[in-house]
Motif scaffolding. Sequence first.
Motif, PDB file in Angstrom:
ATOM      1  N   LEU A  10       0.808  -1.218   0.000  1.00 53.32           N
ATOM      2  CA  LEU A  10       0.000   0.000   0.000  1.00 53.32           C
ATOM      3  C   LEU A  10       0.842   1.269   0.000  1.00 53.32           C
ATOM      4  CD1 LEU A  10      -2.858  -0.957   2.504  1.00 53.32           C
ATOM      5  CD2 LEU A  10      -3.058  -0.669   0.039  1.00 53.32           C
ATOM      6  N   LEU A  11       2.130   1.159   0.289  1.00 56.37           N
ATOM      7  CA  LEU A  11       2.991   2.335   0.164  1.00 56.37           C
ATOM      8  C   LEU A  11       3.075   2.804  -1.293  1.00 56.37           C
ATOM      9  CD1 LEU A  11       6.058   1.717   2.534  1.00 56.37           C
ATOM     10  CD2 LEU A  11       4.379   3.565   2.685  1.00 56.37           C
ATOM     11  N   VAL A  12       2.876   1.888  -2.218  1.00 54.90           N
ATOM     12  CA  VAL A  12       2.908   2.219  -3.644  1.00 54.90           C
ATOM     13  C   VAL A  12       1.537   2.771  -4.019  1.00 54.90           C
ATOM     14  CG1 VAL A  12       3.292   1.318  -5.964  1.00 54.90           C
ATOM     15  CG2 VAL A  12       4.556   0.362  -4.022  1.00 54.90           C
ATOM     16  N   PRO A  13       1.423   4.047  -4.401  1.00 55.88           N
ATOM     17  CA  PRO A  13       0.110   4.645  -4.647  1.00 55.88           C
ATOM     18  C   PRO A  13      -0.742   3.878  -5.650  1.00 55.88           C
ATOM     19  CG  PRO A  13       1.767   6.363  -4.524  1.00 55.88           C
ATOM     20  CD  PRO A  13       2.502   5.050  -4.499  1.00 55.88           C
ATOM     21  N   ALA A  14      -0.122   3.319  -6.685  1.00 60.91           N
ATOM     22  CA  ALA A  14      -0.894   2.579  -7.678  1.00 60.91           C
ATOM     23  C   ALA A  14      -1.560   1.353  -7.073  1.00 60.91           C
ATOM     24  CB  ALA A  14       0.005   2.166  -8.844  1.00 60.91           C
ATOM     25  N   VAL A  15      -0.929   0.744  -6.083  1.00 60.43           N
ATOM     26  CA  VAL A  15      -1.511  -0.400  -5.393  1.00 60.43           C
ATOM     27  C   VAL A  15      -2.604   0.050  -4.433  1.00 60.43           C
ATOM     28  CG1 VAL A  15      -1.064  -2.334  -3.831  1.00 60.43           C
ATOM     29  CG2 VAL A  15       0.603  -1.757  -5.603  1.00 60.43           C
ATOM     30  N   ALA A  16      -2.344   1.147  -3.737  1.00 60.45           N
ATOM     31  CA  ALA A  16      -3.293   1.641  -2.739  1.00 60.45           C
ATOM     32  C   ALA A  16      -4.570   2.169  -3.364  1.00 60.45           C
ATOM     33  CB  ALA A  16      -2.629   2.731  -1.894  1.00 60.45           C
ATOM     34  N   GLY A  17      -4.485   2.698  -4.572  1.00 53.11           N
ATOM     35  CA  GLY A  17      -5.676   3.216  -5.245  1.00 53.11           C
ATOM     36  C   GLY A  17      -6.304   4.349  -4.457  1.00 53.11           C
ATOM     37  N   GLY A  42      -2.535  -6.494  -8.988  1.00 53.47           N
ATOM     38  CA  GLY A  42      -3.451  -5.953  -9.975  1.00 53.47           C
ATOM     39  C   GLY A  42      -3.036  -4.663 -10.636  1.00 53.47           C
ATOM     40  N   VAL A  43      -1.751  -4.289 -10.515  1.00 55.31           N
ATOM     41  CA  VAL A  43      -1.284  -3.048 -11.140  1.00 55.31           C
ATOM     42  C   VAL A  43      -0.046  -3.329 -11.982  1.00 55.31           C
ATOM     43  CG1 VAL A  43      -2.237  -1.566  -9.337  1.00 55.31           C
ATOM     44  CG2 VAL A  43       0.100  -2.417  -9.112  1.00 55.31           C
ATOM     45  N   ASP A  44       0.089  -2.581 -13.054  1.00 50.43           N
ATOM     46  CA  ASP A  44       1.194  -2.774 -13.994  1.00 50.43           C
ATOM     47  C   ASP A  44       2.386  -1.918 -13.548  1.00 50.43           C
ATOM     48  OD1 ASP A  44       2.724  -3.454 -16.147  1.00 50.43           O
ATOM     49  OD2 ASP A  44       1.646  -2.199 -17.592  1.00 50.43           O
ATOM     50  N   GLU A  49      12.789 -13.352  -8.741  1.00 51.62           N
ATOM     51  CA  GLU A  49      12.208 -12.026  -8.569  1.00 51.62           C
ATOM     52  C   GLU A  49      12.324 -11.582  -7.111  1.00 51.62           C
ATOM     53  OE1 GLU A  49       7.754 -11.002  -8.934  1.00 51.62           O
ATOM     54  OE2 GLU A  49       8.603 -10.490 -10.883  1.00 51.62           O
ATOM     55  N   LEU A  50      12.366 -10.282  -6.904  1.00 56.77           N
ATOM     56  CA  LEU A  50      12.437  -9.736  -5.553  1.00 56.77           C
ATOM     57  C   LEU A  50      11.191 -10.115  -4.756  1.00 56.77           C
ATOM     58  CD1 LEU A  50      13.579  -6.069  -6.336  1.00 56.77           C
ATOM     59  CD2 LEU A  50      15.003  -7.874  -5.346  1.00 56.77           C
ATOM     60  N   PRO A  51      11.358 -10.460  -3.470  1.00 58.68           N
ATOM     61  CA  PRO A  51      10.167 -10.609  -2.633  1.00 58.68           C
ATOM     62  C   PRO A  51       9.489  -9.255  -2.479  1.00 58.68           C
ATOM     63  CG  PRO A  51      12.161 -10.682  -1.300  1.00 58.68           C
ATOM     64  CD  PRO A  51      12.603 -10.684  -2.733  1.00 58.68           C
ATOM     65  N   VAL A  52       8.242  -9.270  -2.046  1.00 56.45           N
ATOM     66  CA  VAL A  52       7.461  -8.036  -1.991  1.00 56.45           C
ATOM     67  C   VAL A  52       8.143  -6.969  -1.138  1.00 56.45           C
ATOM     68  CG1 VAL A  52       5.283  -7.026  -1.207  1.00 56.45           C
ATOM     69  CG2 VAL A  52       5.274  -9.195  -2.438  1.00 56.45           C
ATOM     70  N   SER A  53       8.716  -7.363  -0.011  1.00 54.35           N
ATOM     71  CA  SER A  53       9.338  -6.370   0.874  1.00 54.35           C
ATOM     72  C   SER A  53      10.466  -5.619   0.176  1.00 54.35           C
ATOM     73  CB  SER A  53       9.875  -7.043   2.145  1.00 54.35           C
ATOM     74  OG  SER A  53      10.938  -7.938   1.845  1.00 54.35           O
ATOM     75  N   LEU A  54      11.279  -6.350  -0.600  1.00 56.61           N
ATOM     76  CA  LEU A  54      12.384  -5.704  -1.306  1.00 56.61           C
ATOM     77  C   LEU A  54      11.880  -4.923  -2.515  1.00 56.61           C
ATOM     78  CD1 LEU A  54      15.296  -8.305  -1.167  1.00 56.61           C
ATOM     79  CD2 LEU A  54      14.575  -6.614   0.524  1.00 56.61           C
ATOM     80  N   ALA A  55      10.778  -5.370  -3.110  1.00 54.26           N
ATOM     81  CA  ALA A  55      10.178  -4.594  -4.201  1.00 54.26           C
ATOM     82  C   ALA A  55       9.679  -3.254  -3.675  1.00 54.26           C
ATOM     83  CB  ALA A  55       9.034  -5.383  -4.835  1.00 54.26           C
ATOM     84  N   ALA A  66      12.709  -1.156  -3.228  1.00 58.24           N
ATOM     85  CA  ALA A  66      13.175  -0.664  -4.527  1.00 58.24           C
ATOM     86  C   ALA A  66      12.311   0.492  -5.006  1.00 58.24           C
ATOM     87  CB  ALA A  66      13.170  -1.799  -5.553  1.00 58.24           C
ATOM     88  N   TRP A  67      10.995   0.393  -4.780  1.00 58.06           N
ATOM     89  CA  TRP A  67      10.095   1.483  -5.177  1.00 58.06           C
ATOM     90  C   TRP A  67      10.411   2.751  -4.374  1.00 58.06           C
ATOM     91  CZ3 TRP A  67       6.715   4.613  -2.628  1.00 58.06           C
ATOM     92  CH2 TRP A  67       5.918   5.443  -3.440  1.00 58.06           C
ATOM     93  N   LEU A  68      10.644   2.609  -3.073  1.00 53.96           N
ATOM     94  CA  LEU A  68      10.980   3.773  -2.250  1.00 53.96           C
ATOM     95  C   LEU A  68      12.250   4.447  -2.756  1.00 53.96           C
ATOM     96  CD1 LEU A  68      10.245   2.458   1.371  1.00 53.96           C
ATOM     97  CD2 LEU A  68       8.989   4.238   0.151  1.00 53.96           C
ATOM     98  N   LEU A  69      13.270   3.650  -3.061  1.00 51.57           N
ATOM     99  CA  LEU A  69      14.524   4.211  -3.555  1.00 51.57           C
ATOM    100  C   LEU A  69      14.314   4.946  -4.870  1.00 51.57           C
ATOM    101  CD1 LEU A  69      16.896   1.246  -2.691  1.00 51.57           C
ATOM    102  CD2 LEU A  69      16.902   3.490  -1.609  1.00 51.57           C
TER     103      LEU A  69
END
Length: 241
Positions: free
Chosen positions: A13-20, A77-79, A96-102, A105-108
């Motif tokens: 949910l930190l990723v805005p596209a996921v949080a919607g 559900g997001v690209d 592939e990176l586990p979700v926590s590391l993904a 990576a998004w934060l960085l």
Amino acid sequence: MLVAAAVCPCPPLLVPAVAGGAAPEMDAARAACADALGVLAAARPDRLVVVGPAGQDSPGGIRPHPQGAAGSFRGFGVDVDVVLGAAAPEERPARELPVSLAVGAWLLASVGWSAAPVTGLGVGERFAAERCIHAGQEIAGQSDRLALLVMGDASACRTVKAPGYLDKRAAGFDEEVARALETADVPALKALDAELAYELKAAGRAPWQVLAGAAEGAALGGALLYEDAPYGVGYLVATWS
């Protein structure tokens, strides 16, 4: 030697596209994470390691991920795809990176990280405390100026609507973790009860204990930048520098 660390939660949910539509609810957490990454950059590390839980499918050990390792939020559900660090390896890693590391990576990427090369380390949820601590000691000995981005949530049992329902032990557990992170209390992190953390679904326990091992003798000071449980899950942001 560890010169700085940032501790961040790792919900997708930190990723805005996921949080919607719920994206604004996490704005304060995102801002705190960005501030924490600023502390890491200011420390001028020569290497950054992103440490996070590897998920329940992990056999319980540690899995390294090279700079350029890829991750994705397509399962939510997001690209949205991410890459760990700025440069991709010559060959795309098969794992592939586990979700926590993904999320790390998004934060960085969201702050345009360019201060140091980045690698990742996924830690099994049941990895023993002493082995986490030893792993942290080894990592700290591999770089003159090491920084850690430590991903992990506190308990997931803070309310009846939480993923793990309400557990009266959860608030006290989270309070102790918050105190330890705020004061850079290495012995307190080392002493976290791994079985209790597992029962409370606190996925950050193993990564926090890797941090404790890496921080031995570093004499860092701590600061707590964010603490909340908006979905019944404890989210903490802290810095050690």
